[in-house]
Scaffold this motif. Sequence first.
Motif, short mmCIF file in Angstrom:
data_model
loop_
_atom_site.label_atom_id
_atom_site.label_comp_id
_atom_site.label_asym_id
_atom_site.label_seq_id
_atom_site.Cartn_x
_atom_site.Cartn_y
_atom_site.Cartn_z
N SER A 304 -17.06 -16.01 -24.92
CA SER A 304 -18.07 -15.81 -23.88
C SER A 304 -17.55 -16.33 -22.55
O SER A 304 -16.81 -17.32 -22.52
CB SER A 304 -19.37 -16.54 -24.24
OG SER A 304 -19.87 -16.06 -25.47
N PHE A 305 -17.94 -15.67 -21.44
CA PHE A 305 -17.45 -16.16 -20.17
C PHE A 305 -18.49 -16.22 -19.05
O PHE A 305 -18.41 -17.09 -18.19
CB PHE A 305 -16.21 -15.38 -19.70
CG PHE A 305 -16.42 -13.91 -19.47
CD1 PHE A 305 -16.76 -13.42 -18.23
CD2 PHE A 305 -16.26 -12.99 -20.51
CE1 PHE A 305 -16.94 -12.07 -18.00
CE2 PHE A 305 -16.42 -11.63 -20.30
CZ PHE A 305 -16.78 -11.16 -19.05
N LYS A 306 -19.49 -15.36 -18.98
CA LYS A 306 -20.44 -15.45 -17.87
C LYS A 306 -21.71 -14.68 -18.17
O LYS A 306 -21.66 -13.48 -18.45
CB LYS A 306 -19.81 -14.92 -16.59
CG LYS A 306 -20.67 -15.11 -15.35
CD LYS A 306 -19.99 -14.58 -14.11
CE LYS A 306 -20.87 -14.80 -12.88
NZ LYS A 306 -20.25 -14.28 -11.65
N ASP A 307 -22.86 -15.39 -18.11
CA ASP A 307 -24.18 -14.75 -18.20
C ASP A 307 -24.30 -13.78 -19.36
O ASP A 307 -24.81 -12.66 -19.21
CB ASP A 307 -24.50 -14.02 -16.89
CG ASP A 307 -24.59 -14.96 -15.70
OD1 ASP A 307 -24.87 -16.14 -15.92
OD2 ASP A 307 -24.36 -14.50 -14.56
N ARG A 329 -26.37 -8.67 -20.53
CA ARG A 329 -26.44 -9.05 -19.13
C ARG A 329 -26.78 -7.85 -18.26
O ARG A 329 -26.13 -6.82 -18.32
CB ARG A 329 -25.09 -9.63 -18.71
CG ARG A 329 -25.01 -10.09 -17.28
CD ARG A 329 -23.56 -10.40 -16.95
NE ARG A 329 -23.43 -10.87 -15.58
CZ ARG A 329 -23.50 -10.09 -14.53
NH1 ARG A 329 -23.73 -8.80 -14.69
NH2 ARG A 329 -23.37 -10.58 -13.31
N ALA A 346 -15.32 -10.92 -13.17
CA ALA A 346 -15.45 -12.20 -13.87
C ALA A 346 -14.55 -12.23 -15.10
O ALA A 346 -13.97 -13.28 -15.44
CB ALA A 346 -16.91 -12.43 -14.28
N GLU A 350 -11.26 -14.95 -16.89
CA GLU A 350 -11.18 -15.42 -18.27
C GLU A 350 -9.97 -14.84 -18.99
O GLU A 350 -9.32 -15.53 -19.79
CB GLU A 350 -12.46 -15.07 -19.03
CG GLU A 350 -12.52 -15.63 -20.44
CD GLU A 350 -12.43 -17.15 -20.49
OE1 GLU A 350 -11.88 -17.68 -21.48
OE2 GLU A 350 -12.90 -17.81 -19.55
#
Length: 516
Positions: A304-307, A329, A346, A350
Amino acid sequence: MSSDLIIDVTPSEIVIALQENKKLVELSRERSGAKFAVGDIYLGKVKKTMPSLNAAFIDVGYSKDAFLHYLDLGPQFATLNKFLRIASSRKNKVSSISRIQSEPDIDKEGKINELLKVGQKILVQVAKEPISTKGPRLTSEISIAGRNLVLMPFSDKISVSQKIRTNEEKSRLKKLVQSIKPRKYGVIIRTVAEGKKVAELDQELRRLVDKWETIFNKLRKVQAPSLVIGEIDRTTALLRDIYHPDFNSIIVNDQSAFDEVADYIGSIQPDKRKIVKYYKGRQSIFEHYGIEKQIKASFGKTVSFKDGAYLIVEHTEAFHVIDVNSGNRARAGNDQESNALEVNLAACDEIARQLRLRDMGGIIVIDFIDMHVATNRQKVNDYMREVMANDRTKHNILPLSKFCLMQITRQRVRPEEKVETAEVCPTCNGTGKIVPSVLFADDIDGKVRYALRELNKKKLQLKVHPYVAAYLTKGFKSKRNQWFFKYLKWVDIESNSAYSFLEYHFYDESQEEIIL
């Protein structure tokens, strides 16, 4: 950008974690007594030539013969061979390669069996560590790496890092090195040499020349296959390559490693020696600084990396595949194209981190979320190049296709870093069958009794999952207190979140694991 290096030294290995802005970006392991590291120089013996591959297999003492291609022999191979014959002779009185007459460069289009014969001794350097079922990859174009300079015996060329931007600085460094360079040596000027004075460069160059010329005495005594010059250990090698003045701290949990690292930092920047710190805590150093938790979150198939967005990372024999997913998201008021662009940008951060962290090499194929606007695809392409600029490993990024597929080639010189994040079922231990869980405490109790009474251990350390540690230590009538009153010996209980729920290990006073 602030950087921290945390070094965990155990009897079996050294694990090095690099954090940038408190985020884990590199993880490196070095087994105790590990051989065949990149940079090691060996006296090998030709086992087999392969004209169809224009290559040879060399015995350097590894279980699999190492691979040497004709193009990796280097232009000065004939001179290197002449040097080997002279240096190996017991009657040799030559102590510097400047006295050895150079031979003509070898033909770029030549054949391997014109230069190498079975049983012939050859001087080689490890260019790629053993990976999977393959032996090391070798080169005969020898180089000795320092912090500011790389020494190339038998070459007269001076090269300057392309990352040094100004032509004035490139010209200055080239003139400086030309004035101090001995004959028959080439030099590559590294990026960190920018702004350095001649005295510092001269001191390092002399040290590298001395390191190389110790080979004269060694070659008279050794038999092939044998290590002739070993690369410095991975901790110091990593520091040599990545250290910069923005480092906040270097934390080590072993006294001898601490002294070594402190001496090295003191030699290159005396005022920064104080950033090297010795960790004396009872808790595991990685546990204390949150590295263990980051490892669990960063490795594995799903990242997982963002929102809510995440990556799916798959590894095959030939290449790696990374799939970018937006998950659940969605930004209100944004159309699909804007959301896709935001997630893809994003994801670039990552992905760049994952490539460094896992040290993924070879071909990497990235499936970004589809974008239909060409300018958006160009933004993702440009941003990926920007975030990959900090990656020291050689790499090449191909433009994003109209299907939003990106190909990256990244040099692979050592095995990929793998950490198993999925835990074995704590109830059945992977067997599919369970035993009564109420017997778990009795099982530990019996092993504590055996270690303290039968093995007569003076000190005992028990490492367990934090939940189990809480159960064993909570309250006056805790299990640990019961053991103390029963055996009159204290059992040190340490929690480790890297363990699966019912996993435990016993250690004695020397930190050697007790197998019970």
